[in-house]
Design an enzyme around this catalytic site. Structure first.
Site, short mmCIF file in Angstrom:
data_model
loop_
_atom_site.label_atom_id
_atom_site.label_comp_id
_atom_site.label_asym_id
_atom_site.label_seq_id
_atom_site.Cartn_x
_atom_site.Cartn_y
_atom_site.Cartn_z
N SER A 286 15.14 14.60 3.72
CA SER A 286 16.10 13.65 4.27
C SER A 286 15.41 12.44 4.88
O SER A 286 14.38 12.56 5.55
CB SER A 286 16.95 14.34 5.34
OG SER A 286 17.82 13.40 5.95
N ARG B 127 0.84 -1.21 0.00
CA ARG B 127 0.00 0.00 0.00
C ARG B 127 0.87 1.26 0.00
O ARG B 127 0.54 2.25 -0.64
CB ARG B 127 -0.93 0.04 1.22
CG ARG B 127 -2.01 -1.02 1.24
CD ARG B 127 -3.13 -0.81 0.21
NE ARG B 127 -2.90 -1.27 -1.12
CZ ARG B 127 -3.01 -2.51 -1.59
NH1 ARG B 127 -3.31 -3.50 -0.79
NH2 ARG B 127 -2.81 -2.78 -2.86
N GLU C 85 2.11 1.66 -3.42
CA GLU C 85 1.00 2.15 -4.24
C GLU C 85 0.75 3.64 -3.98
O GLU C 85 0.52 4.41 -4.92
CB GLU C 85 -0.25 1.34 -3.91
CG GLU C 85 -1.47 1.72 -4.72
CD GLU C 85 -2.67 0.87 -4.34
OE1 GLU C 85 -3.32 0.37 -5.27
OE2 GLU C 85 -2.95 0.70 -3.13
#
Length: 146
Positions: free
Chosen positions: A113, A87, A90
């Site tokens: 960073s 997920r 995605e």
């Protein structure tokens, strides 16, 4: 993906002791996500942190050496297969460039960073189903011009 033996040992010891990563925060003085990263060898511990962790988990002192070694960054396949981890992949596939554009509008040309960085995971109660709230905070690093 195979989980390293040391990770399996640490996770089993934590389970056997009935501890959560949040429980270990007080012992080590580090955030639960950072402690979980130690377990998966994505971060390293100081000598003192390793001693405290090994003691809290009831493990042999030989694990101190492994916990203080330089970590191996990046675990698993490039495209993750674990549903929860996928997920996040995605999310970056869908929102990565939009997030980048918004960051650049606010900060300029640079990066966030992942070294000077914190990540918090919270549980938010919601009548439609509990929600996961993840807050990432990374220092902005502008690209150097030369």
């Amino acid at each position: 993906m195979s989980i390293p033996e040391i990770t399996q040992t640490l996770l089993q010891a934590k389970k056997d002791k009935g501890l959560s990563f949040a429980d270990l925060e007080a012992t080590l003085g580090r955030d639960e996500v950072c402690i979980a990263a130690l377990f998966y060898r994505q971060a390293s511990a100081s000598e003192e942190e390793a001693k405290l962790l090994v003691e809290a988990l009831g493990l042999d002192s030989s694990y101190i050496k492994h916990l203080t070694e330089y970590p191996v960054k990046g675990l698993g396949p490039v495209v993750p297969t674990d549903p929860l981890i996928y997920r996040f992949y995605e999310i970056m596939q869908v929102y990565g460039f939009p997030i980048k554009e918004v960051i650049q509008e606010k900060f300029g040309d640079g990066i966030m960073s992942a070294i000077d960085f914190t990540l918090d995971v919270e549980k938010e109660a919601d009548p439609k189903g509990d929600r996961v709230k993840i807050t990432m905070s990374g220092k902005f690093l502008p690209y150097k011009k030369w």
